[in-house]
Design a protein around this motif. Structure first.
Motif, mmCIF file in Angstrom:
data_model
loop_
_atom_site.group_PDB
_atom_site.id
_atom_site.type_symbol
_atom_site.label_atom_id
_atom_site.label_comp_id
_atom_site.label_asym_id
_atom_site.label_seq_id
_atom_site.Cartn_x
_atom_site.Cartn_y
_atom_site.Cartn_z
ATOM 1 N N THR A 111 -51.982 7.312 -24.625
ATOM 2 C CA THR A 111 -51.031 7.790 -25.631
ATOM 3 C C THR A 111 -51.441 7.417 -27.056
ATOM 4 O O THR A 111 -50.821 7.878 -28.016
ATOM 5 N N HIS A 112 -52.464 6.593 -27.192
ATOM 6 C CA HIS A 112 -52.948 6.201 -28.510
ATOM 7 C C HIS A 112 -53.849 7.327 -29.022
ATOM 8 O O HIS A 112 -55.007 7.439 -28.627
ATOM 9 N N ASN A 113 -53.339 8.175 -29.915
ATOM 10 C CA ASN A 113 -54.051 9.376 -30.338
ATOM 11 C C ASN A 113 -54.313 9.355 -31.841
ATOM 12 O O ASN A 113 -54.028 8.375 -32.536
ATOM 13 N N ALA A 114 -54.867 10.465 -32.346
ATOM 14 C CA ALA A 114 -55.231 10.539 -33.755
ATOM 15 C C ALA A 114 -54.016 10.458 -34.666
ATOM 16 O O ALA A 114 -54.090 9.894 -35.770
ATOM 17 N N LEU A 171 -62.309 11.481 -34.684
ATOM 18 C CA LEU A 171 -63.520 10.761 -34.299
ATOM 19 C C LEU A 171 -63.244 9.273 -34.127
ATOM 20 O O LEU A 171 -63.758 8.634 -33.199
ATOM 21 N N ALA A 172 -62.457 8.697 -35.027
ATOM 22 C CA ALA A 172 -62.124 7.282 -34.914
ATOM 23 C C ALA A 172 -61.361 6.996 -33.622
ATOM 24 O O ALA A 172 -61.605 5.988 -32.943
ATOM 25 N N THR A 173 -60.447 7.894 -33.263
ATOM 26 C CA THR A 173 -59.682 7.702 -32.034
ATOM 27 C C THR A 173 -60.577 7.792 -30.807
ATOM 28 O O THR A 173 -60.466 6.987 -29.876
ATOM 29 N N ARG A 174 -61.501 8.762 -30.788
ATOM 30 C CA ARG A 174 -62.409 8.882 -29.648
ATOM 31 C C ARG A 174 -63.335 7.679 -29.535
ATOM 32 O O ARG A 174 -63.652 7.232 -28.427
ATOM 33 N N LEU A 175 -63.759 7.129 -30.654
ATOM 34 C CA LEU A 175 -64.604 5.938 -30.622
ATOM 35 C C LEU A 175 -63.845 4.742 -30.061
ATOM 36 O O LEU A 175 -64.390 3.961 -29.267
ATOM 37 N N ALA A 200 -60.927 4.706 -39.215
ATOM 38 C CA ALA A 200 -60.349 5.964 -39.679
ATOM 39 C C ALA A 200 -60.646 6.213 -41.151
ATOM 40 O O ALA A 200 -60.651 7.368 -41.589
ATOM 41 N N SER A 201 -60.871 5.154 -41.929
ATOM 42 C CA SER A 201 -61.231 5.346 -43.332
ATOM 43 C C SER A 201 -62.680 5.784 -43.498
ATOM 44 O O SER A 201 -63.046 6.346 -44.532
ATOM 45 N N LEU A 202 -63.504 5.532 -42.486
ATOM 46 C CA LEU A 202 -64.927 5.869 -42.568
ATOM 47 C C LEU A 202 -65.268 7.191 -41.895
ATOM 48 O O LEU A 202 -66.326 7.751 -42.162
ATOM 49 N N LYS A 251 -68.194 12.205 -48.676
ATOM 50 C CA LYS A 251 -68.630 12.005 -47.295
ATOM 51 C C LYS A 251 -67.463 11.978 -46.320
ATOM 52 O O LYS A 251 -67.628 12.291 -45.144
ATOM 53 N N ARG A 252 -66.302 11.594 -46.779
ATOM 54 C CA ARG A 252 -65.151 11.499 -45.883
ATOM 55 C C ARG A 252 -64.227 12.703 -45.979
ATOM 56 O O ARG A 252 -63.607 13.097 -44.993
ATOM 57 N N MET A 253 -64.146 13.330 -47.163
ATOM 58 C CA MET A 253 -63.077 14.290 -47.386
ATOM 59 C C MET A 253 -63.561 15.661 -47.834
ATOM 60 O O MET A 253 -62.762 16.574 -47.931
ATOM 61 N N VAL A 254 -64.841 15.825 -48.132
ATOM 62 C CA VAL A 254 -65.319 17.114 -48.623
ATOM 63 C C VAL A 254 -66.453 17.641 -47.761
ATOM 64 O O VAL A 254 -66.340 18.667 -47.109
ATOM 65 N N LYS A 255 -67.585 16.952 -47.751
ATOM 66 C CA LYS A 255 -68.762 17.456 -47.062
ATOM 67 C C LYS A 255 -68.535 17.546 -45.553
ATOM 68 O O LYS A 255 -68.154 16.576 -44.918
#
Length: 473
Positions: free
Chosen positions: A155-158, A141-145, A134-136, A437-441
């Motif tokens: 029930t394990h969601n974002a 997306l992290a949850t789907r991976l 989730a930090s990357l 890369k994580r928070m803007v673009k």
């Protein structure tokens, strides 16, 4: 093919569980080995059998009273969910009456033994993996991976992943020491007795802007806030093999939310082996927020204004100068030309001569006061012309920047000839991969200062390679 597991307990009893049966009618490249779905099912069933047996053995071991060994009576028999990498397992969670010999030593009449074994209902490995991913990448997306490769329950969601990351980051914040203006408690005599330090540390600081969620910054009109990111590069370690490349670590914080910025930076430098007698150089762009952060942090530190940001201001002046109309019938001027004034400022700054640079800036401002870009063909002296006023604002900003950062403007030419660093170009890339890369673009999400700050603490730990050790503590 029937897959079974056999568990041998401490009392030499054997327990056998049939997990699954696999059938193959024909052999092809698609049917060789286990499929992803079969492997997820197999891991989930194995985890269910193993965790259930371990919890049952733990409860049986702790059922007797630790003082008199009398089995404690059951008040309630329930189950509790335990989330693991390989699915959610419902484990026994009984409530027992306290033994009569223990009533005087405790205020509660009942006890849940599973609370000691499982203080959290999520396995550390699952917390580590979901917070790292989730930090990357985005929470969704992290949850789907995770769901793609592991047998995680639906029930394990974002939201669950985000809450786990913020909780772990908040735990890191609580472990951070107190913030002090001067973190070193040693005198010069004690620093002189310290052993030879490692190579010099170069610390670059820069800022980035994030979109704020409406109302999260205390005002309905505030829709942006600043993130300070930085990178620390250790030139060499004396005990490292020859030829080892420099080591580096990054950090980031939201100063509007962070209450311990100096302590955070100090701990980062200490993790790289910084001593009180070590050479440390801070590079900043001259902004107020990043300039104040390293103040009084380190007694032997050198503060350098980034040459890249100085030349960017001069480049803006050069571009403005090209846009001014050149008139051959302009009244004679005894001072230097516009281009010569800008080159003179750059020359003085390159050699660290701030007094002469400010004089050249004042000369440039006087030159602009007599400029006229009126299109009527008349020769007039009109200080309020549009082009000159625009350039005059940039000249004023340059003068203010030089004046405020005069103590950080060094002899860049001498430092460059010695092969030393003079710019924060390495921090520009740090801001890109830490924040952008994580928070803007390509991310249109709006952030709260708290959420962005906590996410950045986990992200920098992951990028530094320290998150696995930190998360399991």
């Amino acid at each position: 093919m029937t897959i079974t597991i056999q568990i041998q307990a401490d009392d030499d009893t054997h327990h056998q569980h049939v997990l699954t049966t696999l059938a193959r009618e024909s052999t092809s490249i698609e049917t060789l080995g286990l499929t992803l779905a079969e492997s997820k099912q197999l891991l989930q069933q194995t985890q269910q059998a193993l965790v259930t047996h371990q919890v049952t053995a733990y409860l049986a071991q702790h059922r007797p009273c630790p003082t008199c060994a009398t089995p404690r009576r059951i008040k309630q028999q329930t189950t509790a969910p335990f989330r693991t990498l390989f699915g959610r397992v419902a484990v026994a969670n009984p409530r027992w009456y306290q033994c009569a010999c223990q009533l005087h030593a405790t205020e509660t009449k009942t006890v849940r033994p599973l609370a000691q074994l499982l203080p959290e209902r999520v396995s550390p490995e699952l917390r580590y993996l979901e917070t790292k991913w989730a930090s990357l990448m985005a929470y969704g997306l992290a949850t789907r991976l995770i769901h793609e490769v592991l047998p995680i329950d639906a029930t394990h969601n974002a939201t669950t992943v985000r809450n786990h990351l913020l909780h772990d980051a908040q735990r890191l914040e609580q472990q951070l020491g107190d913030d002090r203006v001067m973190v070193w408690d040693t005198c010069q005599a004690e620093r002189d007795r310290l052993p030879m330090p490692d190579g010099p540390l170069s610390v670059g600081l820069d800022g980035a802007i994030l979109r704020a969620r409406r109302g999260s910054c205390g005002a309905q009109t505030a829709n942006l806030f600043e993130v300070i990111a930085g990178k620390s590069i250790l030139a060499f370690r004396r005990d490292a093999p020859e030829g080892m490349p420099p080591t580096s670590k990054c950090f980031a914080l939201v100063q509007r939310y962070d209450r311990k910025p100096r302590r955070r930076l100090f701990d980062l430098l200490r993790s790289q082996g910084m001593q009180a007698n070590q050479q440390v150089t801070f590079f900043t762009d001259g902004g107020d927020t990043v300039r104040r952060l390293p103040d009084d942090l380190y007694p032997q530190a050198e503060h350098v204004l980034d040459w890249f940001h100085l030349t960017m201001r001069l480049t803006v002046l050069q571009q403005c100068a090209r846009g001014l109309p050149v008139r051959p019938d302009y009244p004679p001027w005894d001072g230097p030309s516009l281009a010569d004034s800008i080159d003179r400022i750059k020359h003085h700054l390159w050699h660290g001569n701030t007094a002469s640079a400010l004089e050249a800036v004042d000369t440039l401002a006087e030159w602009l006061d007599g400029w006229d870009d009126d299109d009527d063909g008349a020769i007039t002296i009109q200080p309020g012309s549009v082009a000159a006023a625009t350039m005059g604002r940039y000249v004023h900003d340059l003068s203010t920047s030089i004046d405020h950062n005069s103590g950080s403007i060094i002899n860049y030419g001498e430092r460059y000839r010695q092969g030393e660093r003079i710019s924060t170009s390495f921090v520009e890339s740090t801001v890109n991969y830490v924040v952008s890369k994580r928070m803007v673009k390509k991310q249109q999400m709006q952030w709260t200062p708290k959420g962005a700050h906590l996410l950045l603490q986990v992200r920098t730990q992951v990028l530094n390679g320290d998150w696995e050790a930190t998360c399991t503590v």
